[in-house]
Design a protein around this motif. Structure first.
Motif, PDB file in Angstrom:
ATOM      1  N   LYS A 246      -7.647 -23.619 -11.469  1.00 45.26           N
ATOM      2  CA  LYS A 246      -6.225 -23.838 -11.156  1.00 45.26           C
ATOM      3  C   LYS A 246      -5.637 -24.926 -12.045  1.00 45.26           C
ATOM      4  N   LEU A 247      -6.395 -25.986 -12.257  1.00 45.12           N
ATOM      5  CA  LEU A 247      -5.899 -27.068 -13.108  1.00 45.12           C
ATOM      6  C   LEU A 247      -5.646 -26.569 -14.525  1.00 45.12           C
TER       7      LEU A 247
ATOM      8  N   LEU B  41      -2.994 -28.076  -8.416  1.00 39.99           N
ATOM      9  CA  LEU B  41      -4.220 -27.650  -7.730  1.00 39.99           C
ATOM     10  C   LEU B  41      -3.932 -26.710  -6.561  1.00 39.99           C
ATOM     11  N   GLU B  42      -2.638 -26.592  -6.216  1.00 36.44           N
ATOM     12  CA  GLU B  42      -2.205 -25.711  -5.123  1.00 36.44           C
ATOM     13  C   GLU B  42      -2.910 -26.073  -3.811  1.00 36.44           C
TER      14      GLU B  42
ATOM     15  N   ASN C 154       2.579 -33.784  -8.533  1.00 28.23           N
ATOM     16  CA  ASN C 154       2.095 -32.937  -9.619  1.00 28.23           C
ATOM     17  C   ASN C 154       0.691 -32.420  -9.334  1.00 28.23           C
ATOM     18  N   LEU C 155      -0.186 -33.295  -8.863  1.00 26.74           N
ATOM     19  CA  LEU C 155      -1.551 -32.876  -8.549  1.00 26.74           C
ATOM     20  C   LEU C 155      -1.558 -31.826  -7.443  1.00 26.74           C
TER      21      LEU C 155
ATOM     22  N   ASN D 196       2.998 -41.124 -15.601  1.00 25.21           N
ATOM     23  CA  ASN D 196       3.533 -39.829 -15.173  1.00 25.21           C
ATOM     24  C   ASN D 196       2.972 -38.664 -15.980  1.00 25.21           C
ATOM     25  N   MET D 197       2.060 -38.962 -16.893  1.00 22.32           N
ATOM     26  CA  MET D 197       1.431 -37.899 -17.667  1.00 22.32           C
ATOM     27  C   MET D 197       0.161 -37.436 -16.954  1.00 22.32           C
ATOM     28  N   LEU D 198      -0.316 -36.249 -17.343  1.00 21.90           N
ATOM     29  CA  LEU D 198      -1.502 -35.679 -16.715  1.00 21.90           C
ATOM     30  C   LEU D 198      -2.694 -36.610 -16.915  1.00 21.90           C
ATOM     31  N   PRO D 199      -3.328 -37.068 -15.827  1.00 18.94           N
ATOM     32  CA  PRO D 199      -4.480 -37.966 -15.967  1.00 18.94           C
ATOM     33  C   PRO D 199      -5.756 -37.187 -16.258  1.00 18.94           C
TER      34      PRO D 199
END
Length: 350
Positions: free
Chosen positions: A241-242, A263-264, A258-259, A221-224
């Motif tokens: 954006k990231l 990244l919208e 989350n992604l 669940n952490m940012l990859p």
């Protein structure tokens, strides 16, 4: 670093014991059997002065090949080359050596059969004739099927090992949940048929634009790690954006959600689009897959956007008299639109 990766690829069970690369310990595998080994190198890392320690069984198998191994220590340029030679010699030695199997006590077989009955024969996929190798299946809480192959000895408790296996499956539940959601709701370009051990996904974002993520199995669940593939004018806004939205990452919601928020974007849906809408062939070899890799370099000109395999493009540019190279970067022209094109070569891929 490259040497360590190569060693890990050839001998995944042989691990460094210090930061200087002077001590390695683990197992060397041949004909499906693991043999304990320890390699000690001098400070100058010269193989000819290395000391090798191993189990009595491996020492007995290699007894008649000691002079060959000494020659290999003097002639091999690095540890990786020597380990490849050692495995080759070991394979030959095993074929020419009588079986060193020590008969197991009767209690071993009675305990093994008892454990198998407790587990249930419906969980047993395979048992060899010597009752030393067992393959078992298990189902996690989400109904995913898993297999484990065990090489047993008299000290093993099959019940304990199986329970540890179930605990390991439970610890990876969130990791597989995250990747199953990605596999089910997005178009994954690579790997084509991911195994449960695969930690990376290359997800289609648009035409010739994708993101490659590497997920930590223990912290899914952490940012990859994210690496964007595509033309600069497409991927640069995504990188921005990231970076700008990284602080919004919420470990309480799914990896895919989350992604989307960082990244919208909305990833292309499997229910609406086909994979062929993103899997464009290389503009040089006219194939999508080349030695297992897919096109991963795109012409930066918005009016072109033709994808290429890195290996194909590298070979093409090298053949042009107008191209020039500086270190691992080659400068040339797009084979389709003749616009300037830059390729940073990666020897791992080439």
């Amino acid at each position: 670093m490259a040497g360590t990766r190569a060693l890990l690829r050839h001998c995944p069970l042989l691990l460094p014991q210090d930061r200087h690369g002077t001590a390695y310990e683990g197992f060397v595998t041949a004909q499906g059997r693991d043999f304990h080994i320890r390699i000690l190198l001098p400070v100058d890392l010269q193989l000819k002065n290395a000391r090798i320690e191993c189990s009595w069984r491996l020492k007995r198998i290699l007894h008649g090949y000691r002079h060959i191994l000494k020659q290999r220590l003097h002639s091999c340029p690095d540890l990786v080359s020597f380990m490849v030679e050692l495995k080759t010699v070991l394979e030959i030695a095993l074929k020419n050596t009588q079986d060193l199997h020590i008969p197991r006590p009767p209690e071993y077989y009675s305990c093994l059969v008892r454990d198998l009955e407790i587990l249930g024969w419906n969980r047993v996929v395979y048992v060899d004739t010597g009752l030393t190798t067992v393959k078992l299946k298990a189902e996690d809480l989400c109904g995913r099927q898993h297999l484990i192959t065990l090489k047993l000895n008299a000290k093993n408790s099959l019940i304990d090992i199986y329970n540890q296996f179930l605990a390991a499956l439970e610890s990876l539940k969130k990791f597989w949940d995250a990747l199953d959601e990605i596999d089910g709701k997005t178009w994954v370009l690579e790997p084509e048929n991911p195994t449960r051990s695969a930690t990376t996904r290359r997800i289609a974002i648009g035409n010739n634009v994708s993101v490659n993520i590497e997920v930590d199995p223990h912290h899914p669940n952490m940012l990859p790690e994210c690496y964007f593939l595509g033309a600069d004018h497409e991927v640069n806004p995504l990188r921005t954006k990231l970076n700008n939205n990284m602080h919004l990452w919420d470990p309480e919601i799914s990896l895919l959600q989350n992604l989307r928020e960082l990244l919208e974007i909305d990833f292309p849906s499997r229910a609406v689009l086909e994979k062929s809408d993103f899997a464009k062939d290389c503009g040089i070899c006219y194939a999508y897959r080349l030695d297992g890799s897919t096109p991963d370099h795109v012409c930066d000109d918005p009016r072109c956007g033709q994808p290429f395999h890195q290996a194909c493009l590298y070979e093409w540019l090298q053949g042009l008299p107008t191209s020039r190279q500086s270190f691992n970067v080659i400068f040339g022209e797009c084979p389709y639109c003749n616009k300037p094109l830059t390729l940073k070569s990666s020897m791992k891929k080439l």
